[in-house]
Design a protein around this motif. Structure first.
Motif, PDB file in Angstrom:
ATOM      1  N   ILE A  19       0.904  -1.159   0.000  1.00 45.20           N
ATOM      2  CA  ILE A  19       0.000   0.000   0.000  1.00 45.20           C
ATOM      3  C   ILE A  19       0.939   1.205   0.000  1.00 45.20           C
ATOM      4  CG2 ILE A  19      -1.750   1.290   1.302  1.00 45.20           C
ATOM      5  CD1 ILE A  19      -2.572  -1.388   2.599  1.00 45.20           C
ATOM      6  N   ALA A  25      -1.969   6.430   6.184  1.00 48.30           N
ATOM      7  CA  ALA A  25      -2.168   7.459   7.210  1.00 48.30           C
ATOM      8  C   ALA A  25      -0.940   7.472   8.108  1.00 48.30           C
ATOM      9  CB  ALA A  25      -3.414   7.125   8.026  1.00 48.30           C
ATOM     10  N   ILE A  48      -0.311   3.381  13.362  1.00 42.55           N
ATOM     11  CA  ILE A  48       0.121   3.965  12.083  1.00 42.55           C
ATOM     12  C   ILE A  48       1.609   4.337  12.166  1.00 42.55           C
ATOM     13  CG2 ILE A  48      -2.108   4.837  11.208  1.00 42.55           C
ATOM     14  CD1 ILE A  48      -1.463   7.530  12.468  1.00 42.55           C
TER      15      ILE A  48
HETATM   16  P1  AMP Z   1      -6.022  -4.315   7.827  1.00 38.31           P
HETATM   17  O1  AMP Z   1      -5.374  -5.626   7.564  1.00 38.31           O
HETATM   18  O2  AMP Z   1      -6.439  -3.593   6.575  1.00 38.31           O
HETATM   19  O3  AMP Z   1      -7.088  -4.423   8.886  1.00 38.31           O
HETATM   20  O4  AMP Z   1      -4.881  -3.394   8.451  1.00 38.31           O
HETATM   21  C1  AMP Z   1      -4.168  -3.833   9.600  1.00 38.31           C
HETATM   22  C2  AMP Z   1      -3.464  -2.645  10.198  1.00 38.31           C
HETATM   23  O5  AMP Z   1      -2.545  -2.093   9.233  1.00 38.31           O
HETATM   24  C3  AMP Z   1      -4.373  -1.467  10.562  1.00 38.31           C
HETATM   25  O6  AMP Z   1      -4.956  -1.585  11.839  1.00 38.31           O
HETATM   26  C4  AMP Z   1      -3.370  -0.334  10.565  1.00 38.31           C
HETATM   27  O7  AMP Z   1      -2.587  -0.391  11.748  1.00 38.31           O
HETATM   28  C5  AMP Z   1      -2.480  -0.672   9.373  1.00 38.31           C
HETATM   29  N1  AMP Z   1      -2.988  -0.055   8.141  1.00 38.31           N
HETATM   30  C6  AMP Z   1      -3.685  -0.656   7.136  1.00 38.31           C
HETATM   31  N2  AMP Z   1      -3.944   0.213   6.143  1.00 38.31           N
HETATM   32  C7  AMP Z   1      -3.396   1.400   6.518  1.00 38.31           C
HETATM   33  C8  AMP Z   1      -3.318   2.713   5.919  1.00 38.31           C
HETATM   34  N3  AMP Z   1      -3.858   2.974   4.720  1.00 38.31           N
HETATM   35  N4  AMP Z   1      -2.703   3.686   6.609  1.00 38.31           N
HETATM   36  C9  AMP Z   1      -2.133   3.435   7.823  1.00 38.31           C
HETATM   37  N5  AMP Z   1      -2.162   2.234   8.436  1.00 38.31           N
HETATM   38  C10 AMP Z   1      -2.787   1.222   7.802  1.00 38.31           C
END
Ligand code: AMP
Length: 149
Positions: A19, A25, A48
């Motif tokens: 990503i 963020a 983050i």
């Molecule tokens: P997810 O697997 O999409 O639930 O993401 C797991 C963790 O990754 C989230 O709780 C954030 O700590 C981090 N994360 C995922 N996407 C983002 C993003 N676009 N910006 C910042 N942190 C992210």
């Protein structure tokens, strides 16, 4: 043949799972905890990255760290949100890989980390890889293999 395919997925570069930094963020080390908490709550993320003005990764900040830092001996001390900076509370140990690292390295880091940071050779932040993306891909791959066998 099966062994060759397993080898292939584990050695695959992780670049396609990133990503990109623009979509991540983040906060800066000098931001107040209040600002960081707002970003975390509004984005819905648990933690983050903390990036400096040169876009270098300095740490990670989480909701749990912020809440922990405002708990006094007998009461919550919300004033600390204004008076404390991110750098005082963030963690400076985190999972980080290079963009040409193999899938197996990211997968292994993801056991203990919901996301992994990615840097280039000079240490500039490129983005993150989430555990959920890796597992979704692995799940699809394994189902595909099952259908073919
Ligand atoms: P997810 O697997 O999409 O639930 O993401 C797991 C963790 O990754 C989230 O709780 C954030 O700590 C981090 N994360 C995922 N996407 C983002 C993003 N676009 N910006 C910042 N942190 C992210």
């Amino acid at each position: 043949m099966q062994n060759l395919q397993e080898y292939h997925i584990l050695q695959q570069p992780i670049e396609s799972f990133i990503i990109s930094a623009e979509e991540v963020a983040h906060v800066q080390p000098d931001n107040s905890l209040e600002h960081a908490l707002l970003v975390l709550v509004k984005s819905g993320y648990t933690a983050i990255p903390v990036l400096d003005t040169a876009f270098k990764l300095r740490g990670l900040i989480s909701k749990a760290q912020i809440l922990d830092s405002i708990i006094g001996i007998e009461k919550i001390e919300p004033d600390r949100l204004h008076n404390t900076t991110v750098t005082e509370v963030m963690s400076t140990t985190f999972a980080c890989v290079k963009k040409n690292s193999p899938f197996e390295k990211a997968l292994s880091f993801s056991i203990n980390n919901p996301f992994i940071c990615v840097e280039d050779e000079k240490g500039a932040f490129l983005g993150i890889i989430t555990r959920s993306k890796l597992l979704a891909y692995l799940n699809g791959y394994l189902h595909d293999q099952k259908k073919r066998s």
